[in-house]
Scaffold this motif. Structure first.
Motif, mmCIF file in Angstrom:
data_model
loop_
_atom_site.group_PDB
_atom_site.id
_atom_site.type_symbol
_atom_site.label_atom_id
_atom_site.label_comp_id
_atom_site.label_asym_id
_atom_site.label_seq_id
_atom_site.Cartn_x
_atom_site.Cartn_y
_atom_site.Cartn_z
ATOM 1 N N PHE A 97 0.933 -1.139 0.124
ATOM 2 C CA PHE A 97 0.176 -0.136 0.066
ATOM 3 C C PHE A 97 0.670 0.765 0.024
ATOM 4 O O PHE A 97 2.052 1.329 0.319
ATOM 5 C CB PHE A 97 -1.286 0.011 0.942
ATOM 6 N N ILE A 98 0.208 2.200 -0.178
ATOM 7 C CA ILE A 98 0.846 3.689 -0.323
ATOM 8 C C ILE A 98 -0.509 5.000 -0.691
ATOM 9 O O ILE A 98 -1.388 5.229 -0.886
ATOM 10 C CB ILE A 98 1.466 4.318 -1.749
ATOM 11 N N VAL A 99 -0.421 4.879 1.004
ATOM 12 C CA VAL A 99 -1.306 6.309 1.642
ATOM 13 C C VAL A 99 -0.857 7.416 1.356
ATOM 14 O O VAL A 99 0.619 7.542 2.585
ATOM 15 C CB VAL A 99 -1.761 5.607 3.080
ATOM 16 N N SER A 105 -3.508 13.747 8.906
ATOM 17 C CA SER A 105 -3.906 12.894 8.425
ATOM 18 C C SER A 105 -5.220 11.872 7.876
ATOM 19 O O SER A 105 -5.499 10.733 7.667
ATOM 20 C CB SER A 105 -3.990 11.929 9.950
ATOM 21 N N ILE A 106 -5.714 12.998 7.158
ATOM 22 C CA ILE A 106 -6.932 12.698 6.443
ATOM 23 C C ILE A 106 -6.086 11.767 4.865
ATOM 24 O O ILE A 106 -5.621 12.588 4.118
ATOM 25 C CB ILE A 106 -7.939 13.206 5.984
ATOM 26 N N MET A 120 -5.274 8.179 9.133
ATOM 27 C CA MET A 120 -5.209 7.106 8.689
ATOM 28 C C MET A 120 -4.427 6.349 10.066
ATOM 29 O O MET A 120 -4.805 7.398 11.191
ATOM 30 C CB MET A 120 -3.206 7.655 8.282
ATOM 31 N N VAL A 121 -4.593 5.123 10.610
ATOM 32 C CA VAL A 121 -4.718 4.126 11.865
ATOM 33 C C VAL A 121 -3.086 3.630 12.009
ATOM 34 O O VAL A 121 -2.684 3.973 11.246
ATOM 35 C CB VAL A 121 -5.787 3.198 12.121
ATOM 36 N N GLY A 141 -2.000 -1.827 10.905
ATOM 37 C CA GLY A 141 -3.461 -0.592 10.032
ATOM 38 C C GLY A 141 -4.577 -2.342 9.264
ATOM 39 O O GLY A 141 -5.193 -2.431 10.259
ATOM 40 N N THR A 142 -4.945 -0.518 9.088
ATOM 41 C CA THR A 142 -6.445 -1.793 8.824
ATOM 42 C C THR A 142 -6.367 -2.933 7.580
ATOM 43 O O THR A 142 -7.240 -3.598 7.206
ATOM 44 C CB THR A 142 -7.122 -0.465 7.407
#
Length: 549
Positions: A97-99, A105-106, A120-121, A141-142
């Motif tokens: 993943f790339i967040v 942190s949206i 973000m978590v 994370g999720t």
């Protein structure tokens, strides 16, 4: 010299040396490969996590510097531009993943579209958003536990305006590690197979090198060899291929005047046994048989042979013993042969006399036959009756009878002193040495008596009174000349021909062994009188011989 032939069959050894070697090598290989494999896989695990973390961080930094990212992260909500960009980079880099998130942190990008615009978590964004640091972390994370590389997004004024999080799931990392572990397992199996084959080969060669023996059998052979070598009366010296002494028994050490066998081990053979020429055997295989060798002041008879292994000379062995002992044995054998010849001659003589008696009876001259029988038997019967009482020892009595018969053939008057008595002879006294002493003295007396003009006469006296056995032999010869009195007991000295000169030397040697003495003087018969004194008992307190004469 042929190679040794070893055949020891012993079923009591439950586990063979070959089996033990195979098990030991296999255990060693297994332990080493397992330890090495464990260390290797652990290193792979650590290295992969480190390398994947570094890759994630590098991707995150690269994404944070893209102008498009800096431009669109300042918008109020995601419009899909950063999502497309992140998906393209994720596919090219292989990241899970790339967040991309803003200052709050949206999420502006995420592999799952329904999570765009949400926070973000993981709780690990603070160092990047608050302190502007780029770092590697592990968090849940999720999508699950993952290794993450996080980098802050800076504005043109160097203010933190967002964050990039690039991650790889730990589950995927573990799968990669497991694939590498499988390869390591295959390598361990191959190494184990090679170890087993090598162990079988090594153990087979080793068993062949030691003639298929077990350690217990080798120890038994070594003990037997040492016992056998020490029990041999000959001196034994063995050398290795470097001409150094490897084996020597105590008998050899005694002949060489060494304090102990250890004094010779490891020394060059030239220092220990000069003149043996054992080094020649190492180069050319030259052997010696019954050669005479002078060691100090002693004459030795030596035999040398090479030691062979697989057809190659890797050492040599010398055995030697005193020449005096061999000379004594040769003399004793000569006496036995003389006795045999005497018996043969006596048999022939009696056969002729029996034929004469038979002829007299056949022609009717019975009286002449009886006279001849009486004449022949009177002397022997009287001698036999006398010896039965005076010398109740069959070997000594037979010896005297043999000498009496020999004297009759030589026409020598051989007289036994009627007062002779030899009944108290110790059981541990060597009869062979007594025969050597009496035999040589009587033979010399016969020779001396025959060389004189007087009728040949020899007298023998035997006595066991007191603490000594006393033998006296006198003859009617010319006696012992004054100029040779100091030489008559020296080996090789003789007034006869060249191959004589051993008799009185052997007499003296036997007496020295028995702690006896010999003297000589003029005889009333005109020749020489030899007197022998042999102690009968040892003094129990000091171990010396009694000498009360």
């Amino acid at each position: 010299m042929s190679e040794p032939s070893i055949n020891l069959k012993n079923k009591r050894f439950s586990t063979s040396l070959q089996t033990r070697i195979i098990l030991l090598v296999c255990l060693l290989v297994l332990t080493l490969t397992l330890v090495a494999g464990g260390v290797y896989t652990s290193m792979i695990d650590d290295v992969l996590e480190e390398q994947i973390g570094k890759r994630a961080l590098q991707v995150a930094k690269s994404v944070s510097h893209i102008p498009t990212v800096k431009k669109h992260i300042l918008k109020q909500k995601p419009d899909g531009t950063l999502q497309k960009l992140a998906d393209k980079i994720r596919q090219e880099t292989g990241a899970e993943f790339i967040v991309i998130g803003n200052r709050d942190s949206i999420r502006f990008s995420h592999p799952k579209l329904d999570r765009l615009g949400k926070k973000m978590v993981g709780g690990d964004n603070s160092p990047a958003l608050d302190q502007g640091e780029a770092y590697i972390s592990q968090a849940v994370g999720t999508l699950g536990p993952s290794i993450r590389g996080k980098a802050p997004i800076f504005s043109d004024n160097d203010e933190v305006i967002g964050i990039v999080s690039v991650g790889y799931l730990l589950e995927d990392v573990k799968e990669i590690v497991h694939n590498h572990q499988a390869r390591v397992g295959t390598l361990v199996g191959i190494l184990m197979l090679v170890g087993v084959v090598g162990a079988v080969s090594i153990s087979g060669r080793f068993k062949k090198a030691i003639f298929g023996l077990e350690p217990e059998q080798i120890a038994q052979l070594f003990t037997e060899r040492a016992t056998i070598i020490e029990s041999i009366r000959e001196g034994i010296v063995a050398i290795d291929r470097n001409a150094k002494v490897s084996v020597i028994n105590q008998q050899a050490a005694d002949h060489l005047n060494l304090k102990s066998t250890e004094d010779a081990i490891g020394k060059q053979i030239r220092e220990v046994l000069p003149g043996a020429k054992l080094t020649r055997i190492l180069s050319g295989g030259e052997q010696r048989s019954d050669d005479e060798l002078i060691i100090g002041d002693k004459a030795m008879i030596i035999n040398t042979v090479p030691m062979l292994s697989n057809g190659q000379i890797n050492g040599a062995v010398a055995s030697f013993r005193s020449k005096d002992e061999i000379d004594i044995l040769a003399k004793q054998l000569s006496q036995v042969k003389e006795y045999s010849e005497l018996l043969r001659a006596q048999t022939h003589e009696y056969s002729n006399k029996l034929h004469t008696i038979a002829g007299l009876i056949q022609i009717g001259h019975d009286k002449e036959a009886l006279d001849l029988i009486s004449k022949e038997s009177a002397g022997y019967q009287g001698l036999i009756a006398f010896l039965a009482k005076a010398v109740p020892y069959p070997v000594l009595a037979a010896f005297i009878i043999g000498k009496y018969n020999h004297a009759q053939e030589l026409h020598i008057d051989f007289q036994i002193d009627p007062d002779s008595l030899l009944v108290d002879v110790p059981t541990d006294l060597s009869r062979e040495k007594v025969l050597t002493i009496l035999g040589n003295l009587v033979d010399n007396a016969f020779d001396a008596a025959l060389k004189n003009d007087r009728p040949p006469l020899v007298k023998l006296s035997l006595s066991d009174s007191g603490n000594d056995l006393v033998f006296e032999v006198e003859d009617s010869g010319a006696g012992v000349a004054a100029e040779i009195t100091e030489k008559i007991f020296i080996k090789g000295f003789s007034t006869k021909h060249m191959d004589r000169g051993q008799g009185l030397y052997l007499v003296k040697n036997a007496l020295d062994n028995l702690n006896g003495e010999i003297t000589f003087s003029d005889s009333s018969l005109g020749g020489a009188l030899f007197s022998v004194f042999i102690p009968k008992h040892r003094n129990k307190e000091d171990g010396t011989e009694s000498t009360h004469r």
